[in-house]
Design a protein around this motif. Structure first.
Motif, PDB file in Angstrom:
ATOM      1  N   HIS A 161     -32.135  38.051  45.138  1.00  0.00           N
ATOM      2  CA  HIS A 161     -33.062  39.076  45.351  1.00  0.00           C
ATOM      3  C   HIS A 161     -32.561  39.851  46.793  1.00  0.00           C
ATOM      4  N   TRP A 166     -38.778  39.652  48.097  1.00  0.00           N
ATOM      5  CA  TRP A 166     -38.587  40.564  46.832  1.00  0.00           C
ATOM      6  C   TRP A 166     -38.341  39.884  45.761  1.00  0.00           C
ATOM      7  N   ARG A 167     -39.135  38.778  45.406  1.00  0.00           N
ATOM      8  CA  ARG A 167     -38.939  37.720  44.232  1.00  0.00           C
ATOM      9  C   ARG A 167     -39.407  38.257  43.179  1.00  0.00           C
ATOM     10  N   HIS A 168     -40.033  39.428  43.088  1.00  0.00           N
ATOM     11  CA  HIS A 168     -40.302  40.155  41.845  1.00  0.00           C
ATOM     12  C   HIS A 168     -39.337  41.211  41.322  1.00  0.00           C
ATOM     13  N   TYR A 169     -38.005  41.233  41.927  1.00  0.00           N
ATOM     14  CA  TYR A 169     -36.900  41.999  41.469  1.00  0.00           C
ATOM     15  C   TYR A 169     -35.713  41.283  41.448  1.00  0.00           C
ATOM     16  N   SER A 170     -34.891  41.083  40.370  1.00  0.00           N
ATOM     17  CA  SER A 170     -33.644  40.257  40.740  1.00  0.00           C
ATOM     18  C   SER A 170     -32.576  41.049  40.035  1.00  0.00           C
ATOM     19  N   PHE A 171     -31.395  41.042  40.655  1.00  0.00           N
ATOM     20  CA  PHE A 171     -30.268  41.570  40.504  1.00  0.00           C
ATOM     21  C   PHE A 171     -29.199  41.144  39.437  1.00  0.00           C
ATOM     22  N   ASP A 188     -26.847  48.843  39.613  1.00  0.00           N
ATOM     23  CA  ASP A 188     -28.272  48.657  39.583  1.00  0.00           C
ATOM     24  C   ASP A 188     -28.783  49.664  40.583  1.00  0.00           C
ATOM     25  N   LEU A 190     -31.339  50.323  42.290  1.00  0.00           N
ATOM     26  CA  LEU A 190     -31.818  49.832  43.492  1.00  0.00           C
ATOM     27  C   LEU A 190     -30.785  49.232  44.446  1.00  0.00           C
ATOM     28  N   VAL A 220     -39.906  46.579  51.021  1.00  0.00           N
ATOM     29  CA  VAL A 220     -40.798  45.820  49.830  1.00  0.00           C
ATOM     30  C   VAL A 220     -42.082  45.864  50.427  1.00  0.00           C
ATOM     31  N   GLU A 223     -43.498  49.327  49.305  1.00  0.00           N
ATOM     32  CA  GLU A 223     -43.569  49.287  47.899  1.00  0.00           C
ATOM     33  C   GLU A 223     -44.957  48.717  47.533  1.00  0.00           C
ATOM     34  N   VAL A 229     -40.924  52.256  46.720  1.00  0.00           N
ATOM     35  CA  VAL A 229     -40.091  51.690  47.640  1.00  0.00           C
ATOM     36  C   VAL A 229     -39.550  52.377  48.809  1.00  0.00           C
TER      37      VAL A 229
END
Length: 252
Positions: A161, A166-171, A188, A190, A220, A223, A229
């Motif tokens: 992350h 920002w645990r709701h979005y993973s790379f 990616d 972001l 974050v 957002e 964001v």
């Protein structure tokens, strides 16, 4: 100091256990630090944290600003307003200076709101502090928030992350690809923008004279409040005059 002793003596439950843990660590020669996340419900306790720091000879304390993201977005209403934030940051500065003036060297940090840097510098200017320019130089070297660039988070399951909030979005996942590949993969969208986020921020952040020092604060948090964001961080408490280069009164 007797009043301070009375406040912390004989506490029961989790607080008492925490105090006992501090005592045990200090007795064992371990470096001890405190962490305290400020919100509406506990801001009045900040002075007592300094009392605790002094009473137990604790060398370090971190005061965290609230970052509401993911499930924590429900905590937006618990954040301090801008005037309250300025008040508590001033209090932290005052108590820290008092400690050092009395020869009690402590490491005191504020975390998770990069507006603190410019705010500290502006206060030093107003007070004619000779260390103001040195502070500004160090702030420029630090470059402010570096989520997705200088800092990241690998969670318990290997997910990568931009930061710990920002645990709701993973790379990606380090169990599937090396971290170095994930972190440098700008396919990616972001990740690509976070590498150069000062070019993408909007609103007050976009026109702020402190952008090179703050780097747009926490994306974050923006957002969570605006669903965008790149909008301004709502926790920035600097005034329009302070971010646009208004005059600063210097006290000699």
């Amino acid at each position: 100091m007797e009043e301070v002793n009375d406040r912390f003596r004989g506490r029961q439950g989790a607080f008492g256990a925490a105090i006992k843990g501090i005592e045990n660590c200090l007795e064992a020669g371990l470096k001890v630090g405190l962490r305290f996340t400020i919100n509406r419900m506990n801001a009045s306790e900040v002075p007592h944290m300094f009392d605790l720091l002094e009473k137990y000879s604790i060398p370090r304390i971190c005061f965290y600003h609230l970052v509401y993201a993911g499930r924590g977005s429900n905590l937006v209403g618990e954040d301090l307003d801008h005037d309250q934030t300025r008040e508590v940051v001033d209090l932290i500065m005052d108590r820290t200076r008092d400690l050092h003036d009395r020869g009690l060297s402590k490491e005191v940090l504020t975390v998770d709101n990069h507006a603190d840097g410019p705010y500290l510098y502006l206060r030093m200017l107003r007070e004619g502090d000779p260390g103001a320019e040195k502070a500004l130089q160090l702030l420029r070297m630090n470059e402010g928030n570096s989520s997705g660039r200088g800092i990241g988070c690998v969670s318990w399951d290997g997910a990568v992350h931009a930061d710990q909030f920002w645990r709701h979005y993973s790379f990606g996942n380090v169990l599937e690809r090396p971290f170095s590949q994930i972190w440098s993969d700008i396919s990616d969208p972001l990740m690509a923008k976070l590498k150069d986020k000062k070019s993408y921020v909007k609103g007050r952040c976009r026109k702020c004279k402190w952008l090179d020092i703050c780097a747009g604060n926490f994306r974050v948090r923006a957002e969570a409040v605006t669903d965008d964001v790149w909008e301004s961080d709502p926790a920035c408490y600097l005034t329009d005059e302070e971010i646009s280069g208004g005059s600063v009164e210097v006290v000699l």
